[in-house]
Motif scaffolding. Sequence first.
Motif, PDB file in Angstrom:
ATOM      1  N   ASN A  39      72.363  15.588   2.258  1.00 38.27           N
ATOM      2  CA  ASN A  39      72.674  16.831   1.556  1.00 38.27           C
ATOM      3  C   ASN A  39      73.289  16.520   0.205  1.00 38.27           C
ATOM      4  OD1 ASN A  39      75.738  17.125   1.659  1.00 38.27           O
ATOM      5  ND2 ASN A  39      75.294  16.789   3.817  1.00 38.27           N
ATOM      6  N   SER A  40      73.241  17.494  -0.681  1.00 38.91           N
ATOM      7  CA  SER A  40      73.660  17.258  -2.062  1.00 38.91           C
ATOM      8  C   SER A  40      75.129  16.897  -2.173  1.00 38.91           C
ATOM      9  CB  SER A  40      73.343  18.473  -2.923  1.00 38.91           C
ATOM     10  OG  SER A  40      74.063  19.603  -2.463  1.00 38.91           O
ATOM     11  N   MET A  41      75.958  17.433  -1.288  1.00 35.12           N
ATOM     12  CA  MET A  41      77.378  17.112  -1.361  1.00 35.12           C
ATOM     13  C   MET A  41      77.612  15.633  -1.044  1.00 35.12           C
ATOM     14  SD  MET A  41      80.429  19.247   0.291  1.00 35.12           S
ATOM     15  CE  MET A  41      82.122  18.880  -0.076  1.00 35.12           C
ATOM     16  N   ILE A  42      76.919  15.104  -0.047  1.00 35.60           N
ATOM     17  CA  ILE A  42      77.045  13.685   0.285  1.00 35.60           C
ATOM     18  C   ILE A  42      76.522  12.831  -0.872  1.00 35.60           C
ATOM     19  CG2 ILE A  42      76.125  11.871   1.791  1.00 35.60           C
ATOM     20  CD1 ILE A  42      78.351  13.349   3.128  1.00 35.60           C
ATOM     21  N   VAL A  43      75.412  13.232  -1.481  1.00 35.70           N
ATOM     22  CA  VAL A  43      74.867  12.488  -2.619  1.00 35.70           C
ATOM     23  C   VAL A  43      75.893  12.468  -3.756  1.00 35.70           C
ATOM     24  CG1 VAL A  43      73.059  12.474  -4.375  1.00 35.70           C
ATOM     25  CG2 VAL A  43      72.468  12.886  -1.980  1.00 35.70           C
ATOM     26  N   LYS A  44      76.537  13.584  -4.012  1.00 33.51           N
ATOM     27  CA  LYS A  44      77.569  13.635  -5.063  1.00 33.51           C
ATOM     28  C   LYS A  44      78.757  12.757  -4.702  1.00 33.51           C
ATOM     29  CE  LYS A  44      76.276  18.181  -6.705  1.00 33.51           C
ATOM     30  NZ  LYS A  44      76.595  19.606  -6.728  1.00 33.51           N
ATOM     31  N   MET A  45      79.136  12.751  -3.430  1.00 33.43           N
ATOM     32  CA  MET A  45      80.241  11.888  -3.009  1.00 33.43           C
ATOM     33  C   MET A  45      79.864  10.419  -3.204  1.00 33.43           C
ATOM     34  SD  MET A  45      81.942  14.041   0.241  1.00 33.43           S
ATOM     35  CE  MET A  45      81.418  12.892   1.423  1.00 33.43           C
ATOM     36  N   ILE A  50      86.916   9.125   1.454  1.00 37.27           N
ATOM     37  CA  ILE A  50      85.524   9.430   1.797  1.00 37.27           C
ATOM     38  C   ILE A  50      85.017   8.396   2.794  1.00 37.27           C
ATOM     39  CG2 ILE A  50      83.142   9.489   0.944  1.00 37.27           C
ATOM     40  CD1 ILE A  50      84.348  10.611  -1.733  1.00 37.27           C
ATOM     41  N   ARG A  51      85.210   7.138   2.473  1.00 37.45           N
ATOM     42  CA  ARG A  51      84.719   6.057   3.329  1.00 37.45           C
ATOM     43  C   ARG A  51      85.369   6.108   4.717  1.00 37.45           C
ATOM     44  NH1 ARG A  51      81.401   3.921   5.627  1.00 37.45           N
ATOM     45  NH2 ARG A  51      81.438   1.749   6.149  1.00 37.45           N
ATOM     46  N   GLU A  52      86.679   6.304   4.746  1.00 38.73           N
ATOM     47  CA  GLU A  52      87.392   6.359   6.020  1.00 38.73           C
ATOM     48  C   GLU A  52      86.906   7.531   6.879  1.00 38.73           C
ATOM     49  OE1 GLU A  52      91.904   5.565   7.323  1.00 38.73           O
ATOM     50  OE2 GLU A  52      91.663   7.239   5.930  1.00 38.73           O
TER      51      GLU A  52
END
Length: 169
Positions: free
Chosen positions: A62-68, A84-86
Amino acid sequence: IMEAAGLTAAGMYHYFASKEEILDAAIEIGITRDLDALAEEIEGMPPLEKLYVFTKGATQRNSMIVKMRRFQKSHQRSYATYRIRECEIYAYIPVLGDILREGVGQGVFHTDYPRPDAEFMVLVGGTIASGSSLLPGTGPKGMKERAEAFFTLIQQWLEADPEQIAAFL
């Protein structure tokens, strides 16, 4: 965020105790959307195919994950990148653990430790997928090669049947 939510600072802190809680809530939304998309994508697939889909891009739906992801690449040492990674690690380990347990139950995978294996795989796979500063830089082709190599490593680790692998690749 306050402006988009139509809140004042006091109103925002009524719902969240700190900026860190706001960050975690935003990350959770992105990860939840990604997990929902992943669940929909792999529904009804055999375990080996689920594993393949998971290792090929479990965090790009999803676009939010791509932005993250973009943020993480440009701010590798920031607190937000760490969070984010944790959060991803804790969210994706149970999903992969379920895939591994299903595969073991069907005799597709062989491991006595699905949960610890899932933990190791998510930690290593996340490092590969995120383009971590721990690894030398690479472009899209290099990332694809790393993903393929990681999937091959997992197959061998779980002693997956090569004929079943060849059937869907």
